[in-house]
Design a protein around this motif. Structure first.
Motif, mmCIF file in Angstrom:
data_model
loop_
_atom_site.group_PDB
_atom_site.id
_atom_site.type_symbol
_atom_site.label_atom_id
_atom_site.label_comp_id
_atom_site.label_asym_id
_atom_site.label_seq_id
_atom_site.Cartn_x
_atom_site.Cartn_y
_atom_site.Cartn_z
ATOM 1 N N THR A 149 33.950 42.450 44.880
ATOM 2 C CA THR A 149 34.734 43.423 45.634
ATOM 3 C C THR A 149 33.818 44.359 46.401
ATOM 4 O O THR A 149 34.035 44.629 47.589
ATOM 5 C CB THR A 149 35.645 44.226 44.684
ATOM 6 N N MET A 150 32.761 44.857 45.779
ATOM 7 C CA MET A 150 31.824 45.746 46.454
ATOM 8 C C MET A 150 31.056 45.018 47.554
ATOM 9 O O MET A 150 30.832 45.557 48.634
ATOM 10 C CB MET A 150 30.846 46.360 45.446
ATOM 11 N N VAL A 151 30.666 43.781 47.294
ATOM 12 C CA VAL A 151 30.000 42.982 48.324
ATOM 13 C C VAL A 151 30.922 42.818 49.531
ATOM 14 O O VAL A 151 30.498 42.923 50.681
ATOM 15 C CB VAL A 151 29.571 41.609 47.754
ATOM 16 N N VAL A 160 35.357 37.930 56.449
ATOM 17 C CA VAL A 160 34.853 37.452 55.150
ATOM 18 C C VAL A 160 34.785 38.603 54.148
ATOM 19 O O VAL A 160 35.135 38.440 52.974
ATOM 20 C CB VAL A 160 33.480 36.772 55.310
ATOM 21 N N GLY A 161 34.367 39.772 54.612
ATOM 22 C CA GLY A 161 34.291 40.926 53.725
ATOM 23 C C GLY A 161 35.653 41.333 53.196
ATOM 24 O O GLY A 161 35.807 41.635 52.007
ATOM 25 N N LEU A 162 36.671 41.338 54.062
ATOM 26 C CA LEU A 162 38.015 41.698 53.603
ATOM 27 C C LEU A 162 38.585 40.652 52.653
ATOM 28 O O LEU A 162 39.292 40.999 51.701
ATOM 29 C CB LEU A 162 38.942 41.918 54.795
ATOM 30 N N VAL A 163 38.279 39.399 52.891
ATOM 31 C CA VAL A 163 38.732 38.354 51.957
ATOM 32 C C VAL A 163 38.078 38.564 50.608
ATOM 33 O O VAL A 163 38.749 38.504 49.564
ATOM 34 C CB VAL A 163 38.425 36.948 52.517
ATOM 35 N N LEU A 164 36.779 38.817 50.591
ATOM 36 C CA LEU A 164 36.102 39.051 49.312
ATOM 37 C C LEU A 164 36.617 40.315 48.626
ATOM 38 O O LEU A 164 36.788 40.350 47.411
ATOM 39 C CB LEU A 164 34.589 39.173 49.511
ATOM 40 N N ALA A 165 36.856 41.358 49.397
ATOM 41 C CA ALA A 165 37.256 42.635 48.806
ATOM 42 C C ALA A 165 38.692 42.622 48.312
ATOM 43 O O ALA A 165 39.002 43.224 47.287
ATOM 44 C CB ALA A 165 37.075 43.756 49.827
ATOM 45 N N LEU A 166 39.581 41.938 49.020
ATOM 46 C CA LEU A 166 41.007 42.051 48.707
ATOM 47 C C LEU A 166 41.640 40.812 48.088
ATOM 48 O O LEU A 166 42.666 40.939 47.407
ATOM 49 C CB LEU A 166 41.770 42.420 49.988
ATOM 50 N N ALA A 167 41.072 39.647 48.304
ATOM 51 C CA ALA A 167 41.765 38.433 47.881
ATOM 52 C C ALA A 167 41.087 37.665 46.756
ATOM 53 O O ALA A 167 41.756 36.912 46.054
ATOM 54 C CB ALA A 167 41.951 37.512 49.083
ATOM 55 N N VAL A 168 39.788 37.830 46.589
ATOM 56 C CA VAL A 168 39.075 37.034 45.584
ATOM 57 C C VAL A 168 39.136 37.744 44.243
ATOM 58 O O VAL A 168 38.787 38.924 44.131
ATOM 59 C CB VAL A 168 37.608 36.813 46.019
ATOM 60 N N THR A 169 39.584 36.997 43.237
ATOM 61 C CA THR A 169 39.665 37.571 41.891
ATOM 62 C C THR A 169 38.632 36.966 40.946
ATOM 63 O O THR A 169 38.542 37.382 39.800
ATOM 64 C CB THR A 169 41.068 37.361 41.300
ATOM 65 N N ASP A 170 37.874 35.988 41.408
ATOM 66 C CA ASP A 170 36.840 35.396 40.568
ATOM 67 C C ASP A 170 35.707 36.384 40.373
ATOM 68 O O ASP A 170 35.593 37.380 41.077
ATOM 69 C CB ASP A 170 36.284 34.121 41.214
ATOM 70 N N SER A 171 34.859 36.086 39.409
ATOM 71 C CA SER A 171 33.724 36.971 39.175
ATOM 72 C C SER A 171 32.462 36.147 38.961
ATOM 73 O O SER A 171 32.505 35.027 38.473
ATOM 74 C CB SER A 171 33.973 37.865 37.956
ATOM 75 N N ILE A 172 31.362 36.724 39.373
ATOM 76 C CA ILE A 172 30.046 36.134 39.160
ATOM 77 C C ILE A 172 29.276 37.116 38.296
ATOM 78 O O ILE A 172 29.318 38.328 38.518
ATOM 79 C CB ILE A 172 29.314 35.908 40.502
ATOM 80 N N SER A 173 28.585 36.604 37.304
ATOM 81 C CA SER A 173 27.859 37.462 36.385
ATOM 82 C C SER A 173 26.835 38.313 37.125
ATOM 83 O O SER A 173 25.963 37.807 37.818
ATOM 84 C CB SER A 173 27.154 36.599 35.341
#
Length: 79
Positions: A30-32, A12-25
């Protein structure tokens, strides 16, 4: 925790760091993701170390005496 949870955090961490381009205010996904990956790797390492500590050598010796009786001795060594 174990291998399953550690592996889950790494994936899950690698997916968030490398594949997700969305952003939450106010949240850097990426850091999470990198933090989750690091925690997952630490959990995997600690699980491997703690499970490896419980292993040890085990030997059994059977001695036959001159009168025909046998005695069995068991030896365990913890690593």
């Amino acid at each position: 925790m174990g291998y399953g949870f550690g592996g889950f955090l790494v994936v899950v961490g690698l997916v968030l760091a490398l594949a997700v381009t969305d952003s939450i205010s106010g949240v850097d996904l990426t850091m999470v993701g990198w933090i989750m990956t690091l925690v997952g790797v630490v959990i995997l390492a600690l699980t491997a170390i703690s499970l490896n500590r419980t292993r040890g050598a085990h030997s059994v010796a059977t001695t036959t005496h001159s009168d025909g009786t046998q005695s069995v001795s068991e030896r365990r060594t913890e690593i």
